[in-house]
Design an enzyme around this catalytic site. Structure first.
Site: not given
Ligand code: PGA
Length: 269
Positions: A21, A23, A113, A189, A226
């Protein structure tokens, strides 16, 4: 050494799905370079054993499609959101039909999000999932609890309930093909990751929701939050964990490729 994945064969179809992802990162030119780097970093064996997908911003999709199709790269691609509406006066929205025309295989719906910043409730998520399915796109339905719910010990019930409402109205065939991503909000995150037992426990609970709703297949259950090269194999070791949704680490081609390698069965395994 992190534990090796026992080999493909989870209930969700055997071949793990690792989806990146992005984002709101990477413009379309950066996207091309990034996909090329990912493809160069992966061997044929890994791409046979693991389904690898990139979930790109809307403005990247045409470029990603052209590259993947033109160079016959063994990668899938998807979007990060879709409108629940099919067409009309919805300024700024992108329809499932538009995404389908771009060959989009997956779309995230209900990422935390979007739930937090755009007020998307479970009912909206269900409508978006239905819109995607109507155009042959597999929704990746995201659910996950905030820290206070986890601290109170209510996470299994709360997330199961959220999934139930986020897929309301989908028929058994659609439910059976669904991808669901469990992403604890406190792990996204933050560098804090759910333990493999937590990921497995939630995956089993969410699979039970799909079964209870009459799903005609096992669905596919992902863990996200994460995920990195060091924890990917142990998270995938749970028999109900069928794949990973990767945010930050998917922006680094070498780290993303290392996660895919960790998801592949060991040679000869
Ligand atoms: P992250 O995000 O791996 O940076 O924790 C995962 C996500 O939001 O899909």
């Amino acid at each position: 050494m992190s534990p090796a994945r026992p080999g493909p064969g989870g209930p969700g179809g055997g071949r793990p799905l690792v989806a990146g992802n992005w984002k709101m990162h990477l413009n379309h030119l950066e996207a091309i370079a990034h996909v090329q780097r990912i493809a160069f970093s992966l061997g044929r064996r890994e791409c046979e054993q693991v389904e690898v997908a990139v979930l790109a911003p809307f403005t990247d999709l045409r470029s990603v499609q052209t590259l993947i199709d033109g160079d016959r790269l063994p990668l899938a691609y998807g979007a990060q959101d879709v409108s629940a509406e099919s067409e009309g006066a919805y300024t700024g929205e992108i329809s499932a039909a538009m995404l389908a025309r771009l060959g989009t295989r997956y779309v995230l719906v209900g990422h935390s999000e979007r739930r937090a910043r755009h007020g998307e409730a479970d009912a909206t998520v269900a409508a978006k999932a239905a819109a995607a399915l109507a155009h042959g796109i597999t929704p990746i339905v995201c659910v996950g609890e905030p820290l206070e719910v986890r601290a109170a010990g209510d996470h299994l019930a709360a997330v199961s309930d959220s999934l139930r409402h986020s897929v309301r109205g989908l028929d058994p065939a659609a439910l059976g093909k669904l991808v669901c991503a469990y992403e604890p909000v406190w792990a996204i995150g933050t560098g804090q990751v759910a333990g493999p037992e937590d990921a497995q426990q939630m995956a089993a609970a969410l699979r039970a929701v799909l079964t209870d709703l009459g799903a005609a297949g096992p669905g596919r259950l992902l863990y996200g939050g994460s995920v990195g090269p060091d924890n990917a194999a142990e998270l995938l070791a749970g028999p109900d964990v069928d794949g990973l949704l990767v945010g930050g680490a998917s922006l680094d081609a070498a780290r993303f490729a290392a996660i895919v390698r960790a998801a592949a069965a060991p040679p000869g395994g």
